[in-house]
Design a protein around this motif. Structure first.
Motif, PDB file in Angstrom:
ATOM      1  N   LYS A 102       0.806  -1.033   0.163  1.00 39.60           N
ATOM      2  CA  LYS A 102      -0.135   0.022   0.017  1.00 39.60           C
ATOM      3  C   LYS A 102       0.940   1.248   0.008  1.00 39.60           C
ATOM      4  O   LYS A 102       1.688   1.559   0.988  1.00 39.60           O
ATOM      5  CB  LYS A 102      -0.910   0.076   1.299  1.00 39.60           C
ATOM      6  N   THR A 104       1.163   5.420   0.214  1.00 36.71           N
ATOM      7  CA  THR A 104       0.549   6.328   0.467  1.00 36.71           C
ATOM      8  C   THR A 104       0.985   7.523   0.283  1.00 36.71           C
ATOM      9  O   THR A 104       2.391   7.755   0.464  1.00 36.71           O
ATOM     10  CB  THR A 104       0.168   6.502   2.041  1.00 36.71           C
TER      11      THR A 104
ATOM     12  N   TYR B  33      -3.022  -2.243  -9.378  1.00 34.40           N
ATOM     13  CA  TYR B  33      -3.436  -1.272  -8.321  1.00 34.40           C
ATOM     14  C   TYR B  33      -4.461  -0.299  -9.284  1.00 34.40           C
ATOM     15  O   TYR B  33      -4.140   0.058 -10.447  1.00 34.40           O
ATOM     16  CB  TYR B  33      -2.462  -0.453  -7.796  1.00 34.40           C
ATOM     17  N   TRP B  34      -5.430   0.423  -8.685  1.00 37.72           N
ATOM     18  CA  TRP B  34      -5.979   1.438  -8.948  1.00 37.72           C
ATOM     19  C   TRP B  34      -6.133   2.533  -8.046  1.00 37.72           C
ATOM     20  O   TRP B  34      -6.256   2.371  -6.776  1.00 37.72           O
ATOM     21  CB  TRP B  34      -7.582   1.340  -9.189  1.00 37.72           C
ATOM     22  N   TYR B  35      -5.804   3.899  -8.443  1.00 32.83           N
ATOM     23  CA  TYR B  35      -5.627   5.019  -7.761  1.00 32.83           C
ATOM     24  C   TYR B  35      -6.435   6.063  -8.421  1.00 32.83           C
ATOM     25  O   TYR B  35      -6.815   6.035  -9.434  1.00 32.83           O
ATOM     26  CB  TYR B  35      -4.149   5.528  -7.637  1.00 32.83           C
ATOM     27  N   LYS B  36      -6.999   7.026  -7.198  1.00 33.36           N
ATOM     28  CA  LYS B  36      -7.816   8.204  -7.823  1.00 33.36           C
ATOM     29  C   LYS B  36      -7.116   9.361  -7.216  1.00 33.36           C
ATOM     30  O   LYS B  36      -6.623   9.469  -6.186  1.00 33.36           O
ATOM     31  CB  LYS B  36      -9.221   7.890  -6.965  1.00 33.36           C
ATOM     32  N   GLN B  37      -6.922  10.200  -8.281  1.00 34.42           N
ATOM     33  CA  GLN B  37      -6.497  11.693  -8.214  1.00 34.42           C
ATOM     34  C   GLN B  37      -7.502  12.566  -8.207  1.00 34.42           C
ATOM     35  O   GLN B  37      -8.309  12.785  -9.414  1.00 34.42           O
ATOM     36  CB  GLN B  37      -5.281  11.820  -8.986  1.00 34.42           C
ATOM     37  N   LEU B  43      -3.573  11.981  -4.373  1.00 32.85           N
ATOM     38  CA  LEU B  43      -3.690  10.389  -4.914  1.00 32.85           C
ATOM     39  C   LEU B  43      -3.866   9.635  -3.734  1.00 32.85           C
ATOM     40  O   LEU B  43      -3.362   9.576  -2.871  1.00 32.85           O
ATOM     41  CB  LEU B  43      -2.239  10.096  -5.553  1.00 32.85           C
ATOM     42  N   LYS B  44      -4.940   8.859  -3.931  1.00 31.72           N
ATOM     43  CA  LYS B  44      -5.438   7.644  -2.984  1.00 31.72           C
ATOM     44  C   LYS B  44      -5.566   6.358  -3.781  1.00 31.72           C
ATOM     45  O   LYS B  44      -6.279   6.182  -4.627  1.00 31.72           O
ATOM     46  CB  LYS B  44      -6.620   8.339  -2.199  1.00 31.72           C
ATOM     47  N   ILE B  45      -5.082   5.333  -2.953  1.00 33.93           N
ATOM     48  CA  ILE B  45      -5.090   4.047  -3.501  1.00 33.93           C
ATOM     49  C   ILE B  45      -6.761   3.535  -3.169  1.00 33.93           C
ATOM     50  O   ILE B  45      -7.237   3.956  -2.410  1.00 33.93           O
ATOM     51  CB  ILE B  45      -4.226   2.861  -2.757  1.00 33.93           C
ATOM     52  N   SER B  48      -5.973  -3.184  -4.758  1.00 32.67           N
ATOM     53  CA  SER B  48      -4.997  -3.540  -5.290  1.00 32.67           C
ATOM     54  C   SER B  48      -5.103  -5.098  -5.448  1.00 32.67           C
ATOM     55  O   SER B  48      -5.694  -5.731  -4.502  1.00 32.67           O
ATOM     56  CB  SER B  48      -3.635  -3.525  -4.627  1.00 32.67           C
ATOM     57  N   TYR B  89      -8.275   8.671 -12.784  1.00 31.06           N
ATOM     58  CA  TYR B  89      -8.137   7.450 -12.292  1.00 31.06           C
ATOM     59  C   TYR B  89      -6.700   6.657 -12.974  1.00 31.06           C
ATOM     60  O   TYR B  89      -6.809   6.630 -14.229  1.00 31.06           O
ATOM     61  CB  TYR B  89      -9.113   6.505 -12.379  1.00 31.06           C
TER      62      TYR B  89
END
Lengths: 115, 114
Positions: A102, A104, B33-37, B43-45, B48, B89
């Motif tokens: 993860k 961050t 993984y996928w993240y959102k900005q 940016l936040k996960i 995964s 994304y």
């Protein structure tokens, strides 16, 4: 849970000036640390990373960062910036064991380099 | 060759619609993984997957459903789109679940919900 703070949200420098971007993290265990760069309209690219060994890490394009464990810091530096360094810079932390990789991120620092 | 690719690059849609974003990596990696900005570039996960198995689900609304048909693909399906889903994304991949593994990011998909 881990967290990252980047103190400078917007930085404006002239070409050839020196750069230092602050990054502090919060996590009780072993960490991996990263700096990513996002050029305008592009995806994130890795500048450098630290996971063990020499706390002074050298990355691409003349960037370096120093891991200071006692200060929970991983500041990014470059002796002389160029106009092409204009971008968003993200510091990120990943727990060293478990956590499922993860990553961050901090809130980012927007760097503008003026000619 | 693009290492991590996403389609589409831009997606504009109405509230309430269902849409999917596709991600493919040709790096032979095990983890995706996928993240959102958001609009402030934070940016936040979101999710995964490792070897097609869900590893991280960061309290994302269940309107978001990732699907991994094989190790090279991780798609994101979003039901009943809301205005707050507007964001960029990013898909990413890494060799596996190990220390120091760099994550390689795709070019992003800019989703705009009207």
């Amino acid at each position: 849970a881990q967290s990252v703070s980047q103190h400078n949200h917007h930085v404006i420098l002239s070409e050839a000036a020196s750069l230092e971007l602050g990054c502090n993290y919060s996590y009780g265990g072993t960490v991996n640390l990263f700096w990513y760069v996002q050029y305008p309209g592009q995806h994130l690219q890795l500048l450098l990373k630290y996971f063990s060994g020499d706390p002074l890490v050298k990355g691409i394009k003349g960037f370096e960062a120093e891991f200071i464990k006692s200060k929970f810091s991983f500041n990014l530096r470059k002796p002389s910036v160029q106009w092409s360094d204009t971008a968003e810079y993200f510091c990120a932390v990943m727990p060293g064991a478990g956590g499922g990789n993860k990553l961050t991120f901090g809130t980012g620092t927007q760097l503008k380099v003026e000619l | 060759d693009t290492a991590v690719s996403q389609t589409p690059k831009y997606l504009v849609t109405q509230m309430g619609n269902d849409k999917s974003i596709k991600c493919e990596q040709n790096l032979g990696h095990d983890t995706m993984y996928w993240y959102k900005q958001d609009s402030k570039k934070f940016l936040k996960i979101m999710f995964s997957y490792n070897n097609k198995e869900l590893i991280i689900n960061e309290t994302v609304p269940n309107r978001f459903s990732p699907k991994s048909p094989d190790k090279a693909h991780l798609n994101l399906h979003i039901n009943s789109l809301e205005l707050g889903d507007s964001a960029v994304y990013f898909c990413a991949s890494s060799p596996g679940l190990g220390m120091g593994n760099e994550q390689f990011f795709g070019p992003g998909t800019r989703l705009t919900v009207l």
